[in-house]
Motif scaffolding. Structure first.
Motif, PDB file in Angstrom:
ATOM      1  N   CYS A 105      40.935 -29.647 -43.218  1.00  0.00           N
ATOM      2  CA  CYS A 105      41.783 -30.123 -42.117  1.00  0.00           C
ATOM      3  C   CYS A 105      42.005 -29.046 -41.052  1.00  0.00           C
ATOM      4  N   ALA A 156      47.427 -31.921 -57.420  1.00  0.00           N
ATOM      5  CA  ALA A 156      47.747 -33.217 -56.812  1.00  0.00           C
ATOM      6  C   ALA A 156      46.509 -33.878 -56.221  1.00  0.00           C
ATOM      7  N   PHE A 171      48.599 -27.621 -53.888  1.00  0.00           N
ATOM      8  CA  PHE A 171      49.701 -27.832 -54.807  1.00  0.00           C
ATOM      9  C   PHE A 171      49.459 -27.125 -56.133  1.00  0.00           C
ATOM     10  N   ALA A 191      42.403 -29.031 -48.467  1.00  0.00           N
ATOM     11  CA  ALA A 191      43.361 -28.500 -47.507  1.00  0.00           C
ATOM     12  C   ALA A 191      42.649 -27.802 -46.352  1.00  0.00           C
ATOM     13  N   MET A 244      42.864 -39.772 -42.599  1.00  0.00           N
ATOM     14  CA  MET A 244      44.215 -40.047 -42.134  1.00  0.00           C
ATOM     15  C   MET A 244      44.398 -39.613 -40.682  1.00  0.00           C
ATOM     16  N   GLN A 245      43.640 -38.593 -40.278  1.00  0.00           N
ATOM     17  CA  GLN A 245      43.761 -38.131 -38.896  1.00  0.00           C
ATOM     18  C   GLN A 245      42.766 -38.829 -37.983  1.00  0.00           C
ATOM     19  N   SER A 287      54.018 -35.478 -56.484  1.00  0.00           N
ATOM     20  CA  SER A 287      53.251 -34.544 -55.660  1.00  0.00           C
ATOM     21  C   SER A 287      52.034 -35.229 -55.031  1.00  0.00           C
ATOM     22  N   LEU A 288      51.580 -36.349 -55.617  1.00  0.00           N
ATOM     23  CA  LEU A 288      50.470 -37.081 -54.996  1.00  0.00           C
ATOM     24  C   LEU A 288      50.917 -37.711 -53.675  1.00  0.00           C
ATOM     25  N   PRO A 297      56.035 -33.954 -42.761  1.00  0.00           N
ATOM     26  CA  PRO A 297      54.823 -33.205 -43.114  1.00  0.00           C
ATOM     27  C   PRO A 297      53.573 -33.716 -42.395  1.00  0.00           C
ATOM     28  N   TYR A 298      53.510 -35.038 -42.154  1.00  0.00           N
ATOM     29  CA  TYR A 298      52.281 -35.571 -41.559  1.00  0.00           C
ATOM     30  C   TYR A 298      52.182 -35.308 -40.058  1.00  0.00           C
ATOM     31  N   VAL A 327      49.958 -27.909 -40.914  1.00  0.00           N
ATOM     32  CA  VAL A 327      49.869 -26.995 -42.046  1.00  0.00           C
ATOM     33  C   VAL A 327      49.417 -27.844 -43.233  1.00  0.00           C
ATOM     34  N   ASN A 328      48.727 -27.239 -44.159  1.00  0.00           N
ATOM     35  CA  ASN A 328      48.334 -27.968 -45.351  1.00  0.00           C
ATOM     36  C   ASN A 328      48.659 -27.145 -46.575  1.00  0.00           C
ATOM     37  N   GLN A 329      48.859 -27.850 -47.667  1.00  0.00           N
ATOM     38  CA  GLN A 329      49.290 -27.175 -48.880  1.00  0.00           C
ATOM     39  C   GLN A 329      48.295 -27.387 -50.016  1.00  0.00           C
ATOM     40  N   ARG A 347      58.222 -25.287 -49.212  1.00  0.00           N
ATOM     41  CA  ARG A 347      58.412 -26.716 -48.950  1.00  0.00           C
ATOM     42  C   ARG A 347      59.048 -26.947 -47.578  1.00  0.00           C
ATOM     43  N   PHE A 365      58.402 -30.813 -46.560  1.00  0.00           N
ATOM     44  CA  PHE A 365      58.931 -31.660 -47.635  1.00  0.00           C
ATOM     45  C   PHE A 365      60.443 -31.532 -47.728  1.00  0.00           C
ATOM     46  N   PHE A 367      40.077 -37.083 -47.393  1.00  0.00           N
ATOM     47  CA  PHE A 367      41.303 -37.872 -47.194  1.00  0.00           C
ATOM     48  C   PHE A 367      42.045 -37.495 -45.914  1.00  0.00           C
ATOM     49  N   GLY A 368      42.251 -36.205 -45.728  1.00  0.00           N
ATOM     50  CA  GLY A 368      43.007 -35.749 -44.561  1.00  0.00           C
ATOM     51  C   GLY A 368      42.326 -36.129 -43.262  1.00  0.00           C
ATOM     52  N   ARG A 407      50.405 -45.498 -44.443  1.00  0.00           N
ATOM     53  CA  ARG A 407      49.077 -45.195 -44.975  1.00  0.00           C
ATOM     54  C   ARG A 407      49.165 -44.511 -46.331  1.00  0.00           C
ATOM     55  N   TYR A 439      51.205 -37.204 -47.608  1.00  0.00           N
ATOM     56  CA  TYR A 439      51.941 -36.861 -46.379  1.00  0.00           C
ATOM     57  C   TYR A 439      51.388 -35.579 -45.771  1.00  0.00           C
ATOM     58  N   ASP A 440      51.161 -34.606 -46.657  1.00  0.00           N
ATOM     59  CA  ASP A 440      50.701 -33.300 -46.213  1.00  0.00           C
ATOM     60  C   ASP A 440      49.367 -33.408 -45.476  1.00  0.00           C
ATOM     61  N   LEU A 441      48.540 -34.355 -45.924  1.00  0.00           N
ATOM     62  CA  LEU A 441      47.208 -34.500 -45.329  1.00  0.00           C
ATOM     63  C   LEU A 441      47.228 -35.418 -44.114  1.00  0.00           C
ATOM     64  N   GLY A 442      48.424 -35.775 -43.658  1.00  0.00           N
ATOM     65  CA  GLY A 442      48.518 -36.494 -42.395  1.00  0.00           C
ATOM     66  C   GLY A 442      48.747 -37.981 -42.514  1.00  0.00           C
TER      67      GLY A 442
END
Lengths: 293, 357
Positions: free
Chosen positions: B148, B83, B79, B145, B100-101, A192-193, B70-71, B75-77, B45, B50, B96-97, A206, A198-201
């Motif tokens: 973002c 996580a 968990f 979450a 990454m963006q 899940s980490l 997902p990236y 949408v954000n989850q 999911r 996912f 973090f998000g 990366r 992935y979920d956070l972009g």
């Protein structure tokens, strides 16, 4: 939001081991004392001793052995050994990481099968496996035969008794020691980490560099230790596959004890070598502790 | 906001989500409620990216995202296990998000500070996740979450690891936050009480399909299927035979002979048998006769103390067994004990027909 800030439980409320614990530890303590502490102490004492004409150890204090260790000839050998070991370690990380990671992410059945494959080489003697490499790499060996059958131009190539052969031999010998610890930490990695990354972009690259690598760093560190340190001292592979043309520190130490019969100098080289190990280990531990928070 | 059209997802021979369609409105709190293995998590999911649907499409703001990773989805989850990245501080987890963006650092820092403020974790910003309590970790996951600014926030049983009291607080906090920020929440839970507390609408999922979709009150008071009646709250489900109709009402008979009056609007013409759901707390119990459509006598077989309420096991003179729930009221009110004979009253609207043939 006003939930109370519960402090995390303090780690390590451990009592001193009782007599039963000591009794259970006794075999290990004895083993370590007899085969690690005592020999290391003997080595340390010898390294400050002189030698007589016939190779006997004379118990007279001298620093001459250590002065010789820092002679440019030996320093260069040390440096070369470290270079070869570093290259071996780097190749083991690059080759071993994807293997370990793939095994760790496989289904349980496949995990066990693939791990077995990693360990199969240990069922045969290390020397026999090294000789097998000689038959592969030598001038009229398997690899050259294969290349000629394929009509690849040039050849036969002189592969054996080259630095490349030494590195091949070292990587081959130590790869499992890199794969297993990385597998250990990759297997514990919570899927899940990765999904969260992935979920956070984070794209695959990366997510790998920002989450997967840092979280498997303890495995990489342990693997590095298990490969780098023994690879510095390895002498059998450099002898057999390098043709003793490029002596490593392991060869020199072996020579001092078995051929040159200069035990005190061999001991001094050994002590310096051990100190290098302790320093490397200490650095990795500090790094590991920082990562673990 | 989200449009799910005929989505099917299979794992081998198991169909987790079965030709399911659902639309999520902007700014609503929608709960996917169902027992474990019903497909609610798979549906979430699919929304997160996912899993990819085998059939059907998922539209996010009109754009087909069915097969986007997902990236690439806004949408954000949150968990179930949070996580949180164990090697990063609270601040770096939340940031973090944005990192990454490729959000510029000064803007990212400001947004992280704002998010931490919102979940009251400003002072814990430099801690590592393992130094936090369960509730604090939960809030970090939420901040991570929300920062973002997702079009939809997906929450996968985010409160299930908390103890009862904290959980209750967090339910209210979450609901409050969702209203204040006007965010769209899709929340997955198997806890019906949680669903009723928090949701604008609830979708009851059963065997990969939507069993019933509606506002929380509607789902509770007017369940449309036996599963919905049984899964949400408690229900007495009675198999009845239709014995007569009289304009807006109909007479039905329970096995032992107990006859009840129901509203005939929900009973299709020609139906001969039906399943009636009665919520335990709707049964009005008294030692005096009550003036209502349905009145019958029963004996209290067993009384179970539950704190604020008492659960009563009743058996009517005709032998029908019923569960009833009465408030443990003040000493001024009537008290009921095992063996008491009582009158039971039921309003017409409290008999809900969940199935008819």
């Amino acid at each position: 939001m006003h939930a109370p800030a519960d402090p995390a439980p303090l780690p390590g409320d451990r009592r001193h081991p009782g007599w039963i614990a000591w009794a259970l530890l006794a075999p290990m303590v004895f083993w370590l004392a007899a085969f690690v502490v005592v020999p290391a102490a003997i080595l340390l004492v010898y390294s400050f001793c002189e030698r007589d004409e016939v190779g006997g150890v004379v118990f007279r204090f001298t620093l001459e052995n250590y002065q010789r260790v820092f002679d440019p000839v030996y320093l260069r050998i040390f440096a070369r050994s470290i270079g070869y070991a570093a290259l071996t370690t780097a190749i083991c990380v690059v080759v071993g990481y994807p293997v370990a990671y793939t095994i760790a992410r496989a289904s349980e059945v496949w995990r066990h099968r693939l791990l077995l494959l990693v360990m199969v080489p240990f069922w045969t003697s290390f020397l026999i496996r090294t000789y097998a490499w000689i038959t592969i790499l030598k001038q009229e060996g398997l690899l050259n035969g294969f290349l000629q059958a394929m009509h690849a131009g040039g050849g036969p190539f002189n592969l054996l008794y080259t630095p490349a052969a030494v590195v091949i031999g070292l990587v081959y010998a130590y790869l499992p020691f890199m794969i297993l610890p990385i597998y250990g930490s990759a297997e514990k990695l919570d899927n899940s980490l990765i999904e969260a990354a992935y979920d956070l972009g984070a794209g695959p690259v990366r997510a790998f560099s920002a989450v997967i690598v840092p979280l498997t760093m303890p495995g990489i560190a342990a693997g590095t230790l298990l490969v780098f340190v023994p690879a510095i001292g390895m002498f059998a592979i450099t002898d057999l596959m390098g043709g003793a043309k490029v002596p490593m520190i392991g060869n020199v130490i072996q020579n001092q004890f078995l051929q040159a019969r200069n035990w005190p100098f061999g001991a001094a080289l050994g002590v310096v070598f051990m100190l290098m190990f302790v320093v490397t280990y200490g650095l990795l531990q500090r790094r590991g502790a920082r990562l673990a928070g | 906001m989200i449009e799910i059209r005929g989505v099917t997802k299979r794992f081998g021979s198991f169909t987790a989500v079965d030709n399911l369609s659902l639309s999520v409105r902007a700014g609503e709190f929608l709960t996917l409620l169902g027992p474990s293995g019903c497909g609610k998590t798979t549906l979430l999911r699919l929304l997160a990216g996912f899993e990819m649907p085998d059939e059907g499409v998922i539209l996010l703001d009109g754009q087909d995202v069915s097969h986007l990773p997902p990236y690439r989805r806004s949408v954000n989850q949150v968990f179930q296990s949070y996580a949180l990245f164990p090697h990063l501080s609270v601040r770096d987890n939340v940031g973090f998000g944005l990192r990454m963006q490729n959000v510029p650092a000064p803007e990212a820092a400001a947004r992280v500070a704002e998010a931490l403020e919102m979940v009251s974790l400003r002072e814990q910003a430099d801690r590592l996740p393992h130094q936090l309590s369960g509730g604090q970790r939960q809030r970090v996951a939420l901040a991570r979450a929300i920062v973002c600014r997702p079009k939809v926030l997906l929450l996968d049983e985010p409160l299930s690891a908390l103890d009862a009291k904290l959980r209750h607080n967090m339910q209210l906090e979450l609901k409050h936050l969702q209203r204040r920020l006007g965010l769209t929440f899709v929340f997955v839970t198997h806890d019906q009480e949680e669903a009723l507390t928090m949701s604008d609408r609830i979708a009851i999922i059963h065997r990969g399909r939507i069993e019933q979709l509606g506002a929380a009150g509607e789902i509770y008071h007017r369940p449309r299927t036996p599963f919905a009646a049984d899964f949400i709250g408690q229900a007495n489900l009675l198999q009845v035979a239709v014995v007569g109709r009289n304009g807006t009402t109909a007479r039905v008979r329970v096995g032992g002979g107990l006859e009840l009056t129901v509203a005939s609007a929900e009973l299709p013409a020609g139906a001969r048998t039906a399943l009636v759901s009665i919520r335990p707390e709707k049964i009005c119990i008294s030692k005096q006769r009550l003036d209502t459509e349905n009145l019958f006598e029963a004996t209290i077989e067993e009384e179970i103390f539950q704190g604020a309420t008492d659960q009563l096991r009743l058996v009517t003179t005709q032998g029908t067994r019923l569960h009833a729930l009465v408030a443990n009221e003040s000493a001024m009110q009537e008290a009921f004990h095992e063996g008491d004979r009582v009158y039971c009253g039921l309003h017409l609207d409290d008999l809900v027909i969940v199935q008819a043939e």
